[in-house]
Design an enzyme around this catalytic site. Structure first.
Site, PDB file in Angstrom:
ATOM      1  N   ARG A 163     -10.059   6.218 -11.380  1.00 49.13           N
ATOM      2  CA  ARG A 163     -10.204   6.771 -10.027  1.00 49.13           C
ATOM      3  C   ARG A 163      -9.831   8.252  -9.970  1.00 49.13           C
ATOM      4  O   ARG A 163      -8.835   8.644  -9.366  1.00 49.13           O
ATOM      5  CB  ARG A 163      -9.391   5.981  -9.004  1.00 49.13           C
ATOM      6  CG  ARG A 163      -9.753   4.513  -8.938  1.00 49.13           C
ATOM      7  CD  ARG A 163      -9.002   3.801  -7.826  1.00 49.13           C
ATOM      8  NE  ARG A 163      -9.372   2.385  -7.764  1.00 49.13           N
ATOM      9  CZ  ARG A 163      -8.906   1.529  -6.858  1.00 49.13           C
ATOM     10  NH1 ARG A 163      -8.046   1.953  -5.940  1.00 49.13           N
ATOM     11  NH2 ARG A 163      -9.282   0.273  -6.868  1.00 49.13           N
ATOM     12  N   ASP A 188       1.279   4.200  -1.161  1.00 51.00           N
ATOM     13  CA  ASP A 188       0.724   5.382  -1.826  1.00 51.00           C
ATOM     14  C   ASP A 188       1.705   6.553  -1.770  1.00 51.00           C
ATOM     15  O   ASP A 188       2.546   6.637  -0.877  1.00 51.00           O
ATOM     16  CB  ASP A 188      -0.570   5.826  -1.139  1.00 51.00           C
ATOM     17  CG  ASP A 188      -1.629   4.738  -1.103  1.00 51.00           C
ATOM     18  OD1 ASP A 188      -1.770   4.030  -2.114  1.00 51.00           O
ATOM     19  OD2 ASP A 188      -2.303   4.609  -0.064  1.00 51.00           O
ATOM     20  N   ASP A 223      -5.031   8.792  -1.851  1.00 57.27           N
ATOM     21  CA  ASP A 223      -6.185   8.076  -1.308  1.00 57.27           C
ATOM     22  C   ASP A 223      -6.711   8.808  -0.080  1.00 57.27           C
ATOM     23  O   ASP A 223      -5.932   9.189   0.810  1.00 57.27           O
ATOM     24  CB  ASP A 223      -5.805   6.646  -0.914  1.00 57.27           C
ATOM     25  CG  ASP A 223      -5.915   5.674  -2.077  1.00 57.27           C
ATOM     26  OD1 ASP A 223      -6.354   6.084  -3.167  1.00 57.27           O
ATOM     27  OD2 ASP A 223      -5.555   4.488  -1.892  1.00 57.27           O
ATOM     28  N   GLU A 237       0.948   1.945  -6.397  1.00 55.61           N
ATOM     29  CA  GLU A 237      -0.272   2.243  -5.660  1.00 55.61           C
ATOM     30  C   GLU A 237      -0.790   3.643  -6.025  1.00 55.61           C
ATOM     31  O   GLU A 237      -0.388   4.225  -7.016  1.00 55.61           O
ATOM     32  CB  GLU A 237      -0.027   2.094  -4.157  1.00 55.61           C
ATOM     33  CG  GLU A 237      -0.306   0.690  -3.639  1.00 55.61           C
ATOM     34  CD  GLU A 237      -1.748   0.248  -3.868  1.00 55.61           C
ATOM     35  OE1 GLU A 237      -2.670   0.844  -3.280  1.00 55.61           O
ATOM     36  OE2 GLU A 237      -1.951  -0.694  -4.651  1.00 55.61           O
ATOM     37  N   ASP A 273       0.830  -1.211   0.000  1.00 57.59           N
ATOM     38  CA  ASP A 273       0.000   0.000   0.000  1.00 57.59           C
ATOM     39  C   ASP A 273       0.863   1.259   0.000  1.00 57.59           C
ATOM     40  O   ASP A 273       0.597   2.220   0.729  1.00 57.59           O
ATOM     41  CB  ASP A 273      -0.947  -0.002   1.203  1.00 57.59           C
ATOM     42  CG  ASP A 273      -2.139   0.930   1.017  1.00 57.59           C
ATOM     43  OD1 ASP A 273      -2.463   1.251  -0.139  1.00 57.59           O
ATOM     44  OD2 ASP A 273      -2.732   1.340   2.028  1.00 57.59           O
TER      45      ASP A 273
END
Length: 374
Positions: free
Chosen positions: A239, A152, A191, A187, A150
């Site tokens: 996204r 990011d 987010d 990633e 993850d």
């Protein structure tokens, strides 16, 4: 095609030396971050320097931990990790399994501003957890390692009142064989999850990213207020954001080279999509990959005005295996509540013509106004 952004002439100007002003983020965020009276100003030359500065700010003069932090911070980052970024670019498919690198800002509510100097760069992310009043500006994030962990570039968890402004985030919009569940090599860019609301994402240049950003990590994680304005998205897959519930105001953005889907409004969320420029984009406004609880949108004064414009701007659509709704008729499906902040959007044409002079790093935090559109 890569969207080329011009650089400011004063390439090494230290932005932190500019006079400070009250926050005017053009969106839901109202924070100054750490740039307030009584702030302690520090300079960091590395990721570890930033970590150490933040950890020290959690302690009082006696070395005891202070809940929420002992004082607000302004951290000027002047490190350069171009060598790591170039090495990652030369080994795209080797980045996913590496350890993620990042600065975690956890349980800090006094306020932190992290601002990069022109010419700085980072091969590490910044991850916010249970904090508030955070500002990240003029940071250049490239080819984050640790997609499997993850990794990011920017992650906002349980952290309200955040401003992400004038940054560049980039990787490679490419799928390497063998990644778990067919997941992407890298990633997300940004987010935003859990109890994170009142966030403004502005004047960022985001390119070569497959999964740009979430608003909510699951169907039960809904209900935040987010603004995305004056960002350039180039050669990105999907996204923009993936919106689960809540309200998104997206204005004066440039979307070019969308390879899968753009603003994906789900879980009964609503998006006000205003004065943006769309080109070379597949499914730019949609509700998909869910199958139920579709979202709605209000379309205002974008360059695309009707389906008659799709061919002109190379707007295309496809189906999804689950039930879906596309904006193929280019009509509003909902009505956005009144916007609670002041903002002055320029025309979509001005976004196309001028935004590249203002979005991203090394622009001295300049903003686009109607006076610049002539």
């Amino acid at each position: 095609m890569k969207y080329l952004l011009p650089s400011a002439a004063a390439g090494l100007l230290l932005l932190a030396a500019q006079p400070t002003m009250a926050a005017n983020t053009g969106g839901y965020a109202t924070t100054d971050g750490g740039d307030v009276a009584g702030a302690v100003k520090k300079t960091a030359r590395s990721m570890q320097d930033i970590i150490d500065i933040i950890e020290a700010a959690k302690l009082d003069s006696n070395g005891k931990k202070v809940k929420g932090g002992a004082y607000p911070l302004v951290i000027t980052y002047n490190g350069n990790e171009d060598a790591l970024i170039k090495a990652a670019e030369a080994n795209i498919c080797g980045q996913w399994s590496k350890d993620a690198r990042g600065v975690e800002i956890k349980e800090f509510t006094k306020g932190i501003t992290i601002i990069g100097t022109n010419g700085s760069s980072a091969n590490f992310g910044i991850w916010l957890t249970k904090s508030s009043d955070i500002v990240i500006r003029n940071m250049r994030f490239g080819y984050m390692p640790g997609g499997a962990q993850d990794g990011d570039a920017i992650r906002i968890d349980n952290t309200p009142n955040v401003w992400i402004d004038h940054n560049e985030i980039f990787a490679k919009n490419f799928e390497c064989a063998g990644t778990k569940d067919g997941d992407t090599t890298f990633e997300s860019a940004i987010d935003i999850k859990k109890a994170s609301t009142n966030v403004t994402i502005s004047y960022n240049y985001i390119h070569g990213i497959k999964k740009v950003g979430l608003s909510g990590f699951s169907s039960s994680d809904t209900g935040r207020d987010l603004t995305y304005h004056h960002n350039i998205y180039d050669d990105v897959n999907a996204r923009l954001p993936l919106q689960r519930g809540g309200q998104v105001h997206a204005y004066n953005n440039l979307y070019t080279g969308i390879t899968s889907s753009g603003l994906n409004v789900r879980q009964k969320g609503i998006a006000l999509i205003e004065r943006n420029w769309f080109e070379n984009a597949k499914n730019p406004v949609t509700s998909r990959y869910d199958g139920s609880n579709f979202g709605t949108w209000e379309l205002r004064n974008n360059n695309v005005m009707s389906p008659a414009d799709f061919a002109k701007y190379n707007i295309t659509w496809d189906k999804d295996s689950k039930p879906y709704v596309n904006a193929e008729d280019w009509k509003s499906t909902g009505t956005f509540a009144s916007v609670p902040y002041s903002y002055s959007p320029v025309s979509a044409q001005c976004v196309k013509d001028k935004l590249a002079n203002y979005a991203g790093v090394n622009k001295n935090l300049a903003v686009l106004t109607a006076a610049n559109c002539n």
